[in-house]
Design an enzyme around this catalytic site. Structure first.
Site, mmCIF file in Angstrom:
data_model
loop_
_atom_site.group_PDB
_atom_site.id
_atom_site.type_symbol
_atom_site.label_atom_id
_atom_site.label_comp_id
_atom_site.label_asym_id
_atom_site.label_seq_id
_atom_site.Cartn_x
_atom_site.Cartn_y
_atom_site.Cartn_z
ATOM 1 N N TYR A 189 0.837 -1.211 0.000
ATOM 2 C CA TYR A 189 0.000 0.000 0.000
ATOM 3 C C TYR A 189 0.867 1.254 0.000
ATOM 4 O O TYR A 189 1.669 1.464 0.909
ATOM 5 C CB TYR A 189 -0.910 -0.015 1.227
ATOM 6 C CG TYR A 189 -2.044 0.970 1.142
ATOM 7 C CD1 TYR A 189 -3.249 0.605 0.549
ATOM 8 C CD2 TYR A 189 -1.923 2.256 1.647
ATOM 9 C CE1 TYR A 189 -4.302 1.497 0.467
ATOM 10 C CE2 TYR A 189 -2.972 3.156 1.559
ATOM 11 C CZ TYR A 189 -4.159 2.773 0.972
ATOM 12 O OH TYR A 189 -5.199 3.658 0.898
ATOM 13 N N TYR B 120 -5.919 4.879 -7.693
ATOM 14 C CA TYR B 120 -6.141 4.781 -6.255
ATOM 15 C C TYR B 120 -7.563 4.288 -6.006
ATOM 16 O O TYR B 120 -8.492 5.073 -5.865
ATOM 17 C CB TYR B 120 -5.928 6.147 -5.589
ATOM 18 C CG TYR B 120 -6.101 6.123 -4.082
ATOM 19 C CD1 TYR B 120 -5.209 5.430 -3.274
ATOM 20 C CD2 TYR B 120 -7.162 6.774 -3.462
ATOM 21 C CE1 TYR B 120 -5.366 5.399 -1.892
ATOM 22 C CE2 TYR B 120 -7.321 6.750 -2.079
ATOM 23 C CZ TYR B 120 -6.417 6.065 -1.302
ATOM 24 O OH TYR B 120 -6.572 6.034 0.062
#
Lengths: 144, 389
Positions: free
Chosen positions: B297, B347
């Site tokens: 991440y 995203y």
């Protein structure tokens, strides 16, 4: 009507007022009186931040709000540039303050230039006004 | 239904296009990517019996189930912690299948995070989401001080690490450059065909001076990603090669929270990722050297470094040098974020990188790593090891 002889009014604070939850109410009420308080357990004596209804160490509900020394060091810092932080004329220096009592508090470092901020620099509490007539603790370089 | 331990596997992945303006509702994005995941697996959406998403996903389970015609939902749950939920959805799905409670678990995350609202803006309703269930309870202590965006909280979280180990913003640029190189070769990526140089990175504007520039930050995107989890046994009879969920874990150590994470003892480490790593290595008996790729991440570039160190791919303080030496490149020690990550591809709150982990195991990534057996997927507070059957 303003009389022509009155001094110009101080600009109105534009900083956003704190968001007050029930568990943090006493903290912000004290700040309005320019008192920097912290949560200390009435039984085991340990400090806790952020404020919470129960001591995580001994599970006591006997919560005491005590005035803190207001002394600390700059543990981490940044200068928000984009988007420009709402309510600030110039970008503030945002910092995590390591307090003498062993807890940490996010705040601003004021009274220093962008090139004067230093890791672990010694600071002390002072207060700045916000919208809606509140005050928040901020930190300035510690006086010798 | 008898409850016996059942091994879990990922049978399907689905996604919409990644854009800056989807032109349709988040529920529609959710429905489209969910249908795509079911079709990829070869199961009927009518047979979904478990549904998982993030606490902050705006689409309702029942409304999505109504789109898909789900006949009999047996289990629903949502994961807190913003993007930290990404790998945790897979953890939950695994547990539901392991326990024999569900046969076909749908994970989805769909959002118009660019066209409808933006996490990166000054205080707005989304940003004020310090309410219960979001795992970001201390944000309210930041707002009066001008720390009003994820980048400001993220910079403050990473700064002491950068200071302590002398990691400069230029050092972070190597992560951005590598991920954009991957994205440039990934037709699904927003930045397909658009690599950057270190100078481009250094010329991008300051977001958080002197720590994060624009090209250190994840994109703002519209889109949806869905993953279909079932039993390994059942997955073997479906359309795709099964991707085993060999292990999965979540870890939220004391005084840790997502992003406004300033209250645990040592700000030069990511204790939540250390906790996930400890559980994953213990669960699977594997080690960092057993991973052939990792999806990590990357809301902001320094958090890639912190996770690389937490999982033991690098020693403390050495990740920046490791990246600079090509560690995360396709021919490096551990290719990382081969879809381009959240900076390069899109995203979708981390779920698009989870899907890339699946593609690496299947052998269908646009930046395919050779001889992949195990892939680590991490969203900081949760992680999983995906493996070939």
């Amino acid at each position: 009507m303003t009389a022509p002889t009155d001094p110009p009014a101080a600009p109105k604070p534009t900083r956003i007022a704190p968001i007050v939850t029930l568990d943090a109410k006493s903290f912000w009420e004290a700040a309005d009186q320019e008192k920097f308080i912290g949560q200390k357990c009435g039984d085991c004596g340990k400090f806790t931040f952020p404020p919470r209804p129960m001591c995580p160490h001994c599970h006591s509900l006997n919560r005491q709000d005590v005035e803190l020394s207001g002394k600390g060091t700059v543990h981490a810092w940044t200068i928000p540039r984009h988007p420009h932080p709402f309510g600030f004329r110039e970008s503030p220096i945002v910092a995590v303050i390591q307090l003498a009592e062993g807890i940490r508090f996010v705040s601003n470092v004021v009274g220093v230039g962008y090139d004067e901020i230093r890791q672990d620099m010694e600071v002390e509490v002072c207060f700045e006004p916000t919208m809606n007539n509140h005050k928040v603790p901020v930190f300035r370089p510690r006086s010798k | 239904m008898a409850r016996t331990f059942t091994e879990a596997a990922i049978a399907g992945i689905g996604q919409t296009e990644f854009s800056k303006a989807s032109g349709r509702s988040e529920l529609q994005l959710a429905a489209e990517c969910s249908l795509a995941a079911c079709q990829d697996a070869g199961i009927s959406p009518h047979d979904i019996d478990g549904m998982i998403t993030f606490t902050i996903d705006n689409s309702d389970e029942v409304n999505l189930a109504r789109c898909l015609g789900v006949k009999d939902l047996a289990y629903t749950t949502r994961i807190p912690g913003g993007g930290a939920a990404a790998a945790a959805t897979i953890y939950q799905a695994m547990a539901m299948v392991n326990a024999g409670l569900c046969n076909n678990v749908l994970i989805w995350r769909a959002m118009n995070e660019r066209s409808q609202y933006r996490f990166g803006q000054n205080p707005n309703q989304q940003m004020m989401s310090y309410q219960s269930g979001n795992g970001t309870g201390s944000l309210l202590w930041c707002v009066p001080y001008g720390a009003m965006t994820p980048a400001s909280w993220g910079a403050l979280q990473a700064q002491r690490y950068m200071h302590t180990y002398g990691v400069t913003n230029r050092d972070l640029g190597y992560i951005s450059v590598q991920q954009r190189k991957y994205a440039a070769n990934n037709p699904a990526a927003w930045f397909y065909g658009k690599p950057i140089t270190l100078e481009d990175h250094q010329n991008s504007k300051w977001i958080q001076e002197p720590w994060l520039r624009m090209l250190d930050c994840c994109q703002e995107s519209d889109g949806g990603v869905a993953i279909l989890v079932t039993s390994l046994e059942r997955a073997r009879d479906l359309k795709q090669k099964p991707v085993r969920i060999l292990g999965a874990a979540q870890s939220i150590p004391y005084n840790v929270e997502v992003i406004s994470n300033y209250y645990h003892d040592d700000l030069t480490v990511m204790p939540e990722a250390q906790g996930v790593a400890k559980r994953l290595w213990k669960q699977t008996g594997l080690r960092p050297s057993d991973m052939q790729a990792a999806m990590i991440y990357d809301a902001f570039t320094p958090h890639v470094l912190l996770q690389l160190e937490a999982f033991g791919f690098c020693k403390r303080g050495e990740a920046a040098e490791w990246v600079k030496a090509g560690g995360m490149a396709i021919d490096g020690e551990l290719p990382v974020n081969t879809n381009g990550g959240l900076t390069g591809e899109a995203y979708i709150h981390g779920m698009n990188s989870m899907a890339e982990g699946v593609r690496q195991i299947r052998g269908t990534s646009p930046n395919q790593v050779q001889r992949v057996q195990n892939v680590l997927i991490s969203s900081g507070m949760a992680g999983a090891i995906l493996s070939k059957d």
